[in-house]
Design a protein around this motif. Sequence first.
Motif, mmCIF file in Angstrom:
data_model
loop_
_atom_site.group_PDB
_atom_site.id
_atom_site.type_symbol
_atom_site.label_atom_id
_atom_site.label_comp_id
_atom_site.label_asym_id
_atom_site.label_seq_id
_atom_site.Cartn_x
_atom_site.Cartn_y
_atom_site.Cartn_z
ATOM 1 N N PRO A 156 33.148 71.777 28.519
ATOM 2 C CA PRO A 156 33.192 73.214 28.828
ATOM 3 C C PRO A 156 33.628 74.029 27.601
ATOM 4 C CG PRO A 156 34.397 71.939 30.477
ATOM 5 C CD PRO A 156 34.060 71.007 29.364
ATOM 6 N N THR A 157 33.007 75.165 27.399
ATOM 7 C CA THR A 157 33.317 75.999 26.227
ATOM 8 C C THR A 157 34.785 76.426 26.213
ATOM 9 O OG1 THR A 157 32.518 77.973 27.371
ATOM 10 C CG2 THR A 157 30.968 76.859 25.912
ATOM 11 N N GLU A 158 35.379 76.634 27.380
ATOM 12 C CA GLU A 158 36.786 77.028 27.435
ATOM 13 C C GLU A 158 37.681 75.943 26.842
ATOM 14 O OE1 GLU A 158 35.064 76.706 30.587
ATOM 15 O OE2 GLU A 158 34.189 78.677 30.233
ATOM 16 N N ASP A 159 37.351 74.694 27.137
ATOM 17 C CA ASP A 159 38.131 73.570 26.608
ATOM 18 C C ASP A 159 37.986 73.473 25.097
ATOM 19 O OD1 ASP A 159 38.866 72.993 29.202
ATOM 20 O OD2 ASP A 159 37.594 71.204 29.385
ATOM 21 N N LEU A 160 36.776 73.686 24.604
ATOM 22 C CA LEU A 160 36.526 73.594 23.163
ATOM 23 C C LEU A 160 37.229 74.712 22.394
ATOM 24 C CD1 LEU A 160 32.747 72.658 23.382
ATOM 25 C CD2 LEU A 160 34.641 71.152 22.723
ATOM 26 N N THR A 161 37.171 75.928 22.919
ATOM 27 C CA THR A 161 37.867 77.029 22.231
ATOM 28 C C THR A 161 39.376 76.843 22.327
ATOM 29 O OG1 THR A 161 37.658 78.462 24.182
ATOM 30 C CG2 THR A 161 35.994 78.708 22.457
ATOM 31 N N ARG A 162 39.859 76.271 23.425
ATOM 32 C CA ARG A 162 41.288 75.989 23.551
ATOM 33 C C ARG A 162 41.712 74.947 22.509
ATOM 34 N NH1 ARG A 162 45.314 77.008 27.059
ATOM 35 N NH2 ARG A 162 46.967 75.466 27.282
ATOM 36 N N CYS A 163 40.896 73.917 22.316
ATOM 37 C CA CYS A 163 41.206 72.897 21.305
ATOM 38 C C CYS A 163 41.197 73.504 19.902
ATOM 39 C CB CYS A 163 40.218 71.745 21.391
ATOM 40 S SG CYS A 163 40.506 70.659 22.798
ATOM 41 N N MET A 164 40.253 74.396 19.643
ATOM 42 C CA MET A 164 40.229 75.078 18.345
ATOM 43 C C MET A 164 41.501 75.906 18.163
ATOM 44 S SD MET A 164 37.407 77.736 16.909
ATOM 45 C CE MET A 164 37.489 78.406 15.259
ATOM 46 N N HIS A 165 41.884 76.602 19.218
ATOM 47 C CA HIS A 165 43.098 77.424 19.211
ATOM 48 C C HIS A 165 44.323 76.553 18.902
ATOM 49 C CE1 HIS A 165 45.218 80.990 21.427
ATOM 50 N NE2 HIS A 165 45.984 80.524 20.474
ATOM 51 N N THR B 44 46.478 75.653 31.858
ATOM 52 C CA THR B 44 47.115 76.847 32.408
ATOM 53 C C THR B 44 48.223 77.410 31.528
ATOM 54 O OG1 THR B 44 48.642 75.489 33.685
ATOM 55 C CG2 THR B 44 46.591 76.158 34.775
ATOM 56 N N VAL B 45 48.746 76.609 30.598
ATOM 57 C CA VAL B 45 49.813 77.090 29.715
ATOM 58 C C VAL B 45 49.194 78.055 28.714
ATOM 59 C CG1 VAL B 45 51.522 76.420 27.982
ATOM 60 C CG2 VAL B 45 51.118 74.950 29.957
ATOM 61 N N SER B 46 49.758 79.254 28.638
ATOM 62 C CA SER B 46 49.192 80.242 27.713
ATOM 63 C C SER B 46 49.571 79.893 26.275
ATOM 64 C CB SER B 46 49.653 81.656 28.064
ATOM 65 O OG SER B 46 51.046 81.760 27.908
ATOM 66 N N LEU B 47 48.661 80.191 25.370
ATOM 67 C CA LEU B 47 48.847 79.857 23.964
ATOM 68 C C LEU B 47 49.191 81.101 23.159
ATOM 69 C CD1 LEU B 47 45.655 77.645 23.520
ATOM 70 C CD2 LEU B 47 47.990 76.863 23.892
ATOM 71 N N PRO B 48 50.131 80.990 22.233
ATOM 72 C CA PRO B 48 50.410 82.126 21.351
ATOM 73 C C PRO B 48 49.252 82.314 20.379
ATOM 74 C CG PRO B 48 51.677 80.215 20.663
ATOM 75 C CD PRO B 48 50.971 79.831 21.938
ATOM 76 N N GLN B 49 49.138 83.504 19.837
ATOM 77 C CA GLN B 49 48.106 83.749 18.825
ATOM 78 C C GLN B 49 48.464 82.993 17.555
ATOM 79 O OE1 GLN B 49 45.262 84.794 18.914
ATOM 80 N NE2 GLN B 49 45.133 86.112 20.691
ATOM 81 N N PRO B 50 47.511 82.286 16.972
ATOM 82 C CA PRO B 50 47.806 81.590 15.719
ATOM 83 C C PRO B 50 47.954 82.587 14.580
ATOM 84 C CG PRO B 50 45.492 81.316 16.291
ATOM 85 C CD PRO B 50 46.148 82.059 17.422
ATOM 86 N N ARG B 51 48.767 82.205 13.635
ATOM 87 C CA ARG B 51 48.917 82.985 12.401
ATOM 88 C C ARG B 51 48.096 82.327 11.318
ATOM 89 N NH1 ARG B 51 55.322 84.510 12.616
ATOM 90 N NH2 ARG B 51 55.199 85.444 14.675
ATOM 91 N N GLN B 52 47.998 82.988 10.190
ATOM 92 C CA GLN B 52 47.171 82.474 9.106
ATOM 93 C C GLN B 52 47.515 81.033 8.773
ATOM 94 O OE1 GLN B 52 46.416 84.982 5.740
ATOM 95 N NE2 GLN B 52 46.546 83.267 4.348
ATOM 96 N N PRO B 53 46.489 80.196 8.652
ATOM 97 C CA PRO B 53 46.738 78.795 8.310
ATOM 98 C C PRO B 53 47.092 78.607 6.838
ATOM 99 C CG PRO B 53 44.445 79.138 8.988
ATOM 100 C CD PRO B 53 45.108 80.455 8.953
ATOM 101 N N ALA B 54 47.604 77.432 6.566
ATOM 102 C CA ALA B 54 47.823 77.024 5.177
ATOM 103 C C ALA B 54 46.485 76.537 4.664
ATOM 104 C CB ALA B 54 48.863 75.909 5.113
ATOM 105 N N PHE B 55 45.984 77.181 3.632
ATOM 106 C CA PHE B 55 44.694 76.809 3.086
ATOM 107 C C PHE B 55 44.877 75.773 2.000
ATOM 108 C CE2 PHE B 55 43.900 81.307 4.389
ATOM 109 C CZ PHE B 55 43.089 81.004 5.472
ATOM 110 N N PHE B 56 43.877 74.938 1.829
ATOM 111 C CA PHE B 56 43.895 73.973 0.739
ATOM 112 C C PHE B 56 43.541 74.712 -0.536
ATOM 113 C CE2 PHE B 56 43.482 71.188 4.302
ATOM 114 C CZ PHE B 56 44.175 70.058 3.912
ATOM 115 N N VAL B 57 44.327 74.478 -1.568
ATOM 116 C CA VAL B 57 44.111 75.139 -2.843
ATOM 117 C C VAL B 57 43.812 74.082 -3.885
ATOM 118 C CG1 VAL B 57 45.169 76.624 -4.589
ATOM 119 C CG2 VAL B 57 45.780 76.903 -2.177
#
Length: 144
Positions: A65-74, A101-114
């Motif tokens: 399900p797309t909801e599960d996939l976007t949740r995993c990305m989140h 059902t557990v709500s997820l906080p908004q992610p902040r900027q990731p650590a990018f590989f440099v």
Amino acid sequence: MDGQFSAKSDVFSFGVILLEIISGKKNNSSHLSEKSQTLIRYAWQLWREGKELEFVDPVMMESSPTEDLTRCMHIGLLCVQEDRNDRPTMSSVVVLLGSGTVSLPQPRQPAFFVPKVIPINQSSLTNRSESGLTVSSVFSSALP
């Protein structure tokens, strides 16, 4: 980055693996555009643009399900946040993955590989070039 491992760097690594699974792509690969450079940057870019489903491997779309996939990305993006204190613990990640059902906080900027360029001392090389060119090695360094 400094060679020290911790629970938070393990969470970061798990987040990278989760993003690789969802997208079907490796983190540092030639399929990514120069603009994105890494899978993490690409995921973050699409997340911010509201185009999460463009990140997901089409094979995954057929079987989950797309909801599960976007949740995993989140969750993956929560794991790779730049500030290690903002990353969830692995026990929290398990709860988040197991509960829709557990709500997820908004992610902040990731650590990018440099990419890091480290010059190699030519006098230490056994086969030195007579052309006078500088020899460098490129290493990818994570910022977990």
